[in-house]
Design an enzyme around this catalytic site. Structure first.
Site, PDB file in Angstrom:
ATOM      1  N   HIS A  18       0.793  -1.235   0.000  1.00 23.23           N
ATOM      2  CA  HIS A  18       0.000   0.000   0.000  1.00 23.23           C
ATOM      3  C   HIS A  18       0.825   1.285   0.000  1.00 23.23           C
ATOM      4  O   HIS A  18       0.282   2.369  -0.133  1.00 23.23           O
ATOM      5  CB  HIS A  18      -0.928   0.039   1.224  1.00 23.23           C
ATOM      6  CG  HIS A  18      -0.218   0.397   2.498  1.00 23.23           C
ATOM      7  ND1 HIS A  18       0.457  -0.522   3.243  1.00 23.23           N
ATOM      8  CD2 HIS A  18      -0.056   1.579   3.127  1.00 23.23           C
ATOM      9  CE1 HIS A  18       0.994   0.074   4.293  1.00 23.23           C
ATOM     10  NE2 HIS A  18       0.708   1.355   4.257  1.00 23.23           N
TER      11      HIS A  18
HETATM   12  C1  UD1 Z   1      -1.746   6.049   5.378  1.00 25.18           C
HETATM   13  C2  UD1 Z   1      -0.416   6.581   5.904  1.00 25.18           C
HETATM   14  C3  UD1 Z   1       0.630   5.483   5.863  1.00 25.18           C
HETATM   15  C4  UD1 Z   1       0.142   4.227   6.546  1.00 25.18           C
HETATM   16  C5  UD1 Z   1      -1.220   3.814   6.015  1.00 25.18           C
HETATM   17  C6  UD1 Z   1      -1.746   2.680   6.827  1.00 25.18           C
HETATM   18  C7  UD1 Z   1      -0.007   8.949   5.471  1.00 25.18           C
HETATM   19  C8  UD1 Z   1       0.727   9.920   4.635  1.00 25.18           C
HETATM   20  N1  UD1 Z   1       0.078   7.668   5.070  1.00 25.18           N
HETATM   21  O1  UD1 Z   1      -1.535   5.695   4.007  1.00 25.18           O
HETATM   22  O2  UD1 Z   1       1.799   5.930   6.516  1.00 25.18           O
HETATM   23  O3  UD1 Z   1       1.052   3.198   6.319  1.00 25.18           O
HETATM   24  O4  UD1 Z   1      -2.129   4.915   6.123  1.00 25.18           O
HETATM   25  O5  UD1 Z   1      -2.673   1.928   6.173  1.00 25.18           O
HETATM   26  O6  UD1 Z   1      -0.638   9.310   6.429  1.00 25.18           O
HETATM   27  N2  UD1 Z   1      -8.972   4.818   1.409  1.00 25.18           N
HETATM   28  C9  UD1 Z   1     -10.222   4.277   1.408  1.00 25.18           C
HETATM   29  N3  UD1 Z   1     -10.804   4.028   2.620  1.00 25.18           N
HETATM   30  C10 UD1 Z   1     -10.223   4.306   3.789  1.00 25.18           C
HETATM   31  C11 UD1 Z   1      -8.949   4.860   3.775  1.00 25.18           C
HETATM   32  C12 UD1 Z   1      -8.328   5.115   2.575  1.00 25.18           C
HETATM   33  O7  UD1 Z   1     -10.808   4.007   0.374  1.00 25.18           O
HETATM   34  O8  UD1 Z   1     -10.815   4.039   4.861  1.00 25.18           O
HETATM   35  C13 UD1 Z   1      -8.306   5.046   0.098  1.00 25.18           C
HETATM   36  C14 UD1 Z   1      -8.652   6.397  -0.519  1.00 25.18           C
HETATM   37  O9  UD1 Z   1      -8.732   6.223  -1.889  1.00 25.18           O
HETATM   38  C15 UD1 Z   1      -7.411   7.222  -0.184  1.00 25.18           C
HETATM   39  C16 UD1 Z   1      -6.310   6.188  -0.214  1.00 25.18           C
HETATM   40  O10 UD1 Z   1      -6.897   4.996   0.276  1.00 25.18           O
HETATM   41  O11 UD1 Z   1      -7.207   8.261  -1.078  1.00 25.18           O
HETATM   42  C17 UD1 Z   1      -5.099   6.533   0.603  1.00 25.18           C
HETATM   43  O12 UD1 Z   1      -5.467   6.803   1.955  1.00 25.18           O
HETATM   44  P1  UD1 Z   1      -4.542   7.735   2.881  1.00 25.18           P
HETATM   45  O13 UD1 Z   1      -5.054   7.739   4.241  1.00 25.18           O
HETATM   46  O14 UD1 Z   1      -4.303   9.042   2.214  1.00 25.18           O
HETATM   47  O15 UD1 Z   1      -3.144   7.021   2.809  1.00 25.18           O
HETATM   48  P2  UD1 Z   1      -2.754   5.510   3.051  1.00 25.18           P
HETATM   49  O16 UD1 Z   1      -2.178   4.992   1.782  1.00 25.18           O
HETATM   50  O17 UD1 Z   1      -3.863   4.778   3.672  1.00 25.18           O
HETATM   51  N1  UDP Z   2      -3.354  -4.865   9.424  1.00 21.77           N
HETATM   52  C1  UDP Z   2      -4.619  -5.396   9.655  1.00 21.77           C
HETATM   53  N2  UDP Z   2      -5.339  -5.840   8.579  1.00 21.77           N
HETATM   54  C2  UDP Z   2      -4.883  -5.797   7.311  1.00 21.77           C
HETATM   55  C3  UDP Z   2      -3.580  -5.269   7.094  1.00 21.77           C
HETATM   56  C4  UDP Z   2      -2.854  -4.795   8.159  1.00 21.77           C
HETATM   57  O1  UDP Z   2      -5.067  -5.464  10.794  1.00 21.77           O
HETATM   58  O2  UDP Z   2      -5.592  -6.192   6.392  1.00 21.77           O
HETATM   59  C5  UDP Z   2      -2.594  -4.376  10.578  1.00 21.77           C
HETATM   60  C6  UDP Z   2      -1.258  -5.042  10.756  1.00 21.77           C
HETATM   61  O3  UDP Z   2      -1.409  -6.216  11.515  1.00 21.77           O
HETATM   62  C7  UDP Z   2      -0.448  -3.978  11.467  1.00 21.77           C
HETATM   63  C8  UDP Z   2      -1.026  -2.697  10.921  1.00 21.77           C
HETATM   64  O4  UDP Z   2      -2.278  -3.019  10.348  1.00 21.77           O
HETATM   65  O5  UDP Z   2      -0.664  -4.016  12.860  1.00 21.77           O
HETATM   66  C9  UDP Z   2      -0.111  -2.122   9.893  1.00 21.77           C
HETATM   67  O6  UDP Z   2      -0.773  -1.133   9.213  1.00 21.77           O
HETATM   68  P1  UDP Z   2      -0.442  -0.744   7.734  1.00 21.77           P
HETATM   69  O7  UDP Z   2       0.264  -1.814   7.018  1.00 21.77           O
HETATM   70  O8  UDP Z   2      -1.719  -0.275   7.160  1.00 21.77           O
HETATM   71  O9  UDP Z   2       0.472   0.545   7.952  1.00 21.77           O
HETATM   72  P2  UDP Z   2       2.010   0.763   8.253  1.00 21.77           P
HETATM   73  O10 UDP Z   2       2.418  -0.128   9.358  1.00 21.77           O
HETATM   74  O11 UDP Z   2       2.745   0.498   6.988  1.00 21.77           O
HETATM   75  O12 UDP Z   2       2.077   2.204   8.604  1.00 21.77           O
END
Ligand code: UD1
Ligand code: UDP
Length: 393
Positions: free
Chosen positions: A225
């Site tokens: 992601h």
């Molecule tokens: C964010 C964090 C990242 C973290 C990740 C965990 C920042 C800059 N990035 O990235 O560090 O690893 O969360 O998962 O804060 N979306 C949905 N539904 C949701 C959430 C997101 O559809 O509930 C989609 C939307 O299209 C959105 C995209 O995911 O534009 C990205 O979401 P965003 O929160 O901006 O960044 P993440 O990639 O989730």
């Molecule tokens: N995680 C979860 N379900 C999923 C994917 C990840 O519960 O489908 C949990 C995972 O076990 C970990 C956390 O989400 O505790 C990590 O989050 P993510 O990978 O979204 O973000 P990052 O750690 O890269 O910031």
């Protein structure tokens, strides 16, 4: 003018009202053991209270609510419902709304966790109001400011007063940056606390392996992601083509982040990849812990999942240019495979499947760092601010 209370010799009452800011999946997971620790200390310190702000950065049921339910996190006191958007707009809206809440609620300290935009927004809003900030998971560096999380980490660290680092390396990073105005505390990794706290209940309740018809140690668990891997379809297909090839020999199960799913759907490629990879929706934390334990190998670009792999005794291939968990590279649990080409990924994964497990070590503390952090926050709020800045613990 001296205040009558001081004349009488009694000390002013210390307020220990904490504000915790969360917004994204990893924030919720890391907040759970902190809240558990606060609840424990409230028995001894009735003045210790907290309120929770959810920025709404993540909002799908399986990206947000599921963690509150499974991990017993109380519902947020304030839900900002900011949603997705460009980084500046999203972060700016969060700062504005958090500021209003902080002015009204007057917490003694704000706790920001991890490295998301919500983390940075909370820290900036508080620091502008001269509210002390504690940063949980401070000091991680990949030394590349093009990574959005790196900017969030750097800025959050530099406005914080208490820096709770997960590792010795993170502490060294901060000391090199000359953190003279903050206290750096090495108590361990909050995700280790979470894993220990929830592993037993996960083992008892999760039926995901049976439900999906999987055999233990006979599948790869994959997540992708990161912005760097999902900003353009070419990079994502480079990775997913590798998963399809690998999947011919060993099933690849991929709980897919909505960001990655949207990208595939926009490019009409979802069905194509779903034919070769077992793509599922994001799963809850308890199912995730169990999947991590039963996977033969984890292949991920997630910062948290690569470390949980070690907690769950499963080797990991990290699909990124580097890893913040150098200690796991040194122990042989993480193999970094920069995802530059499909061939490089296939080769890296096949090699990792042949490798032995990594060595033993416990670089993430004793699983009680949530408690140690709250203890430190209590003593900070009770007056050890002076003279302790720039110190390490
Ligand atoms: C964010 C964090 C990242 C973290 C990740 C965990 C920042 C800059 N990035 O990235 O560090 O690893 O969360 O998962 O804060 N979306 C949905 N539904 C949701 C959430 C997101 O559809 O509930 C989609 C939307 O299209 C959105 C995209 O995911 O534009 C990205 O979401 P965003 O929160 O901006 O960044 P993440 O990639 O989730
Ligand atoms: N995680 C979860 N379900 C999923 C994917 C990840 O519960 O489908 C949990 C995972 O076990 C970990 C956390 O989400 O505790 C990590 O989050 P993510 O990978 O979204 O973000 P990052 O750690 O890269 O910031």
């Amino acid at each position: 003018m001296r205040c009558p209370l001081q004349l009488q010799g009694s000390k002013p009452k210390v307020t220990m009202k904490l504000c915790i800011v969360v917004g994204a999946r990893p924030n919720f997971i890391k907040a759970a053991p902190i809240i558990t620790a606060i609840k424990k200390y409230q028995k001894k310190y009735p003045d210790l209270t907290y309120f929770l702000i959810h920025t709404g950065q993540h909002y799908d049921e399986n990206m947000s609510e599921v963690f509150f339910k499974e991990m017993g996190i109380p519902m947020p006191d304030f839900h900002l419902k900011i949603g997705s958007g460009a980084h500046g707009k999203q972060t700016g809206e969060m700062i504005g709304q958090i500021e209003e809440i902080l002015i009204a609620e007057k917490p003694a300290m704000l706790i920001s966790i991890g490295d998301t935009n919500s983390t940075l927004a909370g820290a900036l809003a508080a620091s502008k109001l001269h509210i002390p900030v504690a940063h949980v998971e401070a000091g991680l560096r990949l030394f590349n400011k093009h990574i959005p999380e790196e900017v969030n980490r750097l800025l959050t660290d530099h406005v914080s007063d208490l820096l709770f680092v997960p590792t010795k390396l993170a502490k060294d990073n901060l000391l090199k940056e000359g953190m003279k105005s903050a206290t750096v505390c090495l108590y361990g990794d909050i995700m280790y606390d979470a894993t220990l706290q929830f592993n037993k209940v996960a083992d008892k309740t999760s039926k995901i392996v049976e439900r999906m018809g999987l055999t233990s140690k006979n599948f790869i668990l994959a997540t992708v992601h990161r912005a760097e891997n999902t900003a353009g379809i070419e990079q994502t297909t480079r990775i997913l083509d590798a998963f399809v090839q690998i999947g011919k020999d060993l099933q690849v199960v991929m709980p897919m982040h909505p960001r990655t799913k949207h990208l595939l759907q926009e490019n009409k490629l979802f069905d194509h990849y779903a034919a070769g990879i077992t793509i599922i929706d994001p799963i809850g934390y308890l199912d995730m812990l169990v999947m991590e334990k039963h996977a033969r190998l984890i292949v991920t670009d997630s910062g948290g999942v690569q470390k949980e792999a070690f907690f769950q005794d499963t080797p990991c291939v990290t699909l990124f240019e580097n890893s913040p968990w150098q200690e796991l590279i040194d122990l042989g649990w993480i193999t970094v495979v920069p995802p530059k080409s499909t061939e490089a990924i296939v080769k890296g994964v096949k090699k990792a499947l042949k490798n032995k497990k990594g060595g033993t070590g416990s670089p993430y503390g004793d699983g009680n760092c949530g408690e140690l952090m709250i203890k430190k926050i209590i003593s900070f709020l009770n007056g050890d601010k002076k003279g302790k800045k720039g110190k390490e613990e």
